[in-house]
Design an enzyme around this catalytic site. Sequence first.
Site, mmCIF file in Angstrom:
data_model
loop_
_atom_site.group_PDB
_atom_site.id
_atom_site.type_symbol
_atom_site.label_atom_id
_atom_site.label_comp_id
_atom_site.label_asym_id
_atom_site.label_seq_id
_atom_site.Cartn_x
_atom_site.Cartn_y
_atom_site.Cartn_z
ATOM 1 C CG ASP A 1 -6.207 -2.501 3.382
ATOM 2 O OD1 ASP A 1 -5.092 -2.243 3.872
ATOM 3 O OD2 ASP A 1 -6.867 -1.688 2.699
ATOM 4 C CG MET B 1 -11.263 3.399 2.224
ATOM 5 S SD MET B 1 -9.741 3.428 3.182
ATOM 6 C CE MET B 1 -8.555 3.554 1.842
ATOM 7 C CG MET C 1 -8.315 7.416 2.496
ATOM 8 S SD MET C 1 -7.366 7.595 4.015
ATOM 9 C CE MET C 1 -6.591 5.977 4.091
ATOM 10 C CB SER D 1 -0.910 0.008 1.227
ATOM 11 O OG SER D 1 -1.508 1.286 1.347
ATOM 12 C CG ASP E 1 -5.211 2.595 0.890
ATOM 13 O OD1 ASP E 1 -6.167 1.801 0.810
ATOM 14 O OD2 ASP E 1 -4.114 2.303 1.402
ATOM 15 C CG MET F 1 -11.674 -2.538 5.422
ATOM 16 S SD MET F 1 -10.140 -2.200 4.522
ATOM 17 C CE MET F 1 -9.197 -1.249 5.730
ATOM 18 C CG HIS G 1 -9.313 0.245 -0.263
ATOM 19 N ND1 HIS G 1 -8.684 0.143 0.965
ATOM 20 C CD2 HIS G 1 -10.644 0.168 -0.011
ATOM 21 C CE1 HIS G 1 -9.607 0.033 1.909
ATOM 22 N NE2 HIS G 1 -10.800 0.056 1.355
ATOM 23 C CG HIS H 1 -3.989 -1.506 -1.374
ATOM 24 N ND1 HIS H 1 -5.108 -2.236 -1.717
ATOM 25 C CD2 HIS H 1 -4.370 -0.705 -0.350
ATOM 26 C CE1 HIS H 1 -6.113 -1.888 -0.936
ATOM 27 N NE2 HIS H 1 -5.694 -0.953 -0.094
HETATM 28 C C1 DX5 Z 1 -6.248 1.856 5.690
HETATM 29 C C2 DX5 Z 1 -5.784 1.540 4.299
HETATM 30 C C3 DX5 Z 1 -4.662 0.583 4.208
HETATM 31 C C4 DX5 Z 1 -3.370 1.039 4.829
HETATM 32 C C5 DX5 Z 1 -2.753 -0.160 5.460
HETATM 33 O O1 DX5 Z 1 -7.443 2.537 5.636
HETATM 34 O O2 DX5 Z 1 -6.871 0.985 3.544
HETATM 35 O O3 DX5 Z 1 -4.451 0.114 2.885
HETATM 36 O O4 DX5 Z 1 -2.464 1.580 3.915
HETATM 37 O O5 DX5 Z 1 -1.631 0.252 6.153
HETATM 38 P P1 DX5 Z 1 -0.882 -0.689 7.186
HETATM 39 O O6 DX5 Z 1 -0.427 -1.919 6.457
HETATM 40 O O7 DX5 Z 1 0.242 0.169 7.636
HETATM 41 O O8 DX5 Z 1 -1.854 -1.026 8.279
HETATM 42 ZN ZN ZN Z 2 -6.524 -0.048 1.583
#
Ligand code: DX5
Ligand code: ZN
Length: 225
Positions: free
Chosen positions: A182, A68, A37, A8, A35, A144, A66, A33
């Site tokens: 994740d 969010m 947000m 990620s 993310d 998650m 991903h 990955h």
């Molecule tokens: C959290 C993200 C993850 C995050 C995971 O909301 O969706 O993908 O990057 O990070 P680690 O592996 O550090 O928990």
């Molecule tokens: Zn993620």
Amino acid sequence: MKNILAPSILAADFNHLGKQIAQVREGGAPYLHFDVMDGIFVPSISFGMPVMKSIRKETDLFIDAHLMIEKPGRYIEEFAKSGADGITFHVEADPENAADIIKQIHSTKALTGKSLRAGISVKPNTPISAILGYAADADMILVMTVEPGFGGQKLIPETVDKVRALRAFIDAEGLDTDIEVDGGITADNIAEINKAGANVIVAGSAVFNDDPLGSTKKLLSLIGA
Ligand code: DX5
Ligand code: ZN
């Protein structure tokens, strides 16, 4: 079922993003990955289409987006055009339209010429019963293992039982749906979560530390990939 590591980039050093992506690729990771947000579905804001476009130009890794974000259907086409290979959204972000959003992800083929993989995700407090009905249509289910929103959290142990139950369901139905996990994955728990049934494993801080190349290799070896 193939085991896949998905580093990620949320945990990467953005001053050296290209270099660090090259390091995880060299280490053998097949996915990246990504993310997204929006500050509404989750408290934080990360990055979006322009960053994905820049990465897409430079890498052949599978871009595992991903989302969010609230009402994810609004942005499926944008992320498909920006270079995503797979798009995962949260069932909680638009429960009434989840089936349509999976269709929407698949139908971006008309737009980009390639088949995108569709994923649907549940937060730690959402039971897997909320998504079992989509297991046949989706290509992947993301369980998650932390509350979405931030990297560097600790895995919530109860989520491992959700993975186990979901794997039992998928196998009993004879499906080949991937199970992704994740959040909070480290060298100490990756083998356990893989054994519980997750085959696509996201890791942020456990990869993007002072040695992304070595950490990628180590995590891959722990899942026999
Ligand atoms: C959290 C993200 C993850 C995050 C995971 O909301 O969706 O993908 O990057 O990070 P680690 O592996 O550090 O928990
Ligand atoms: Zn993620």
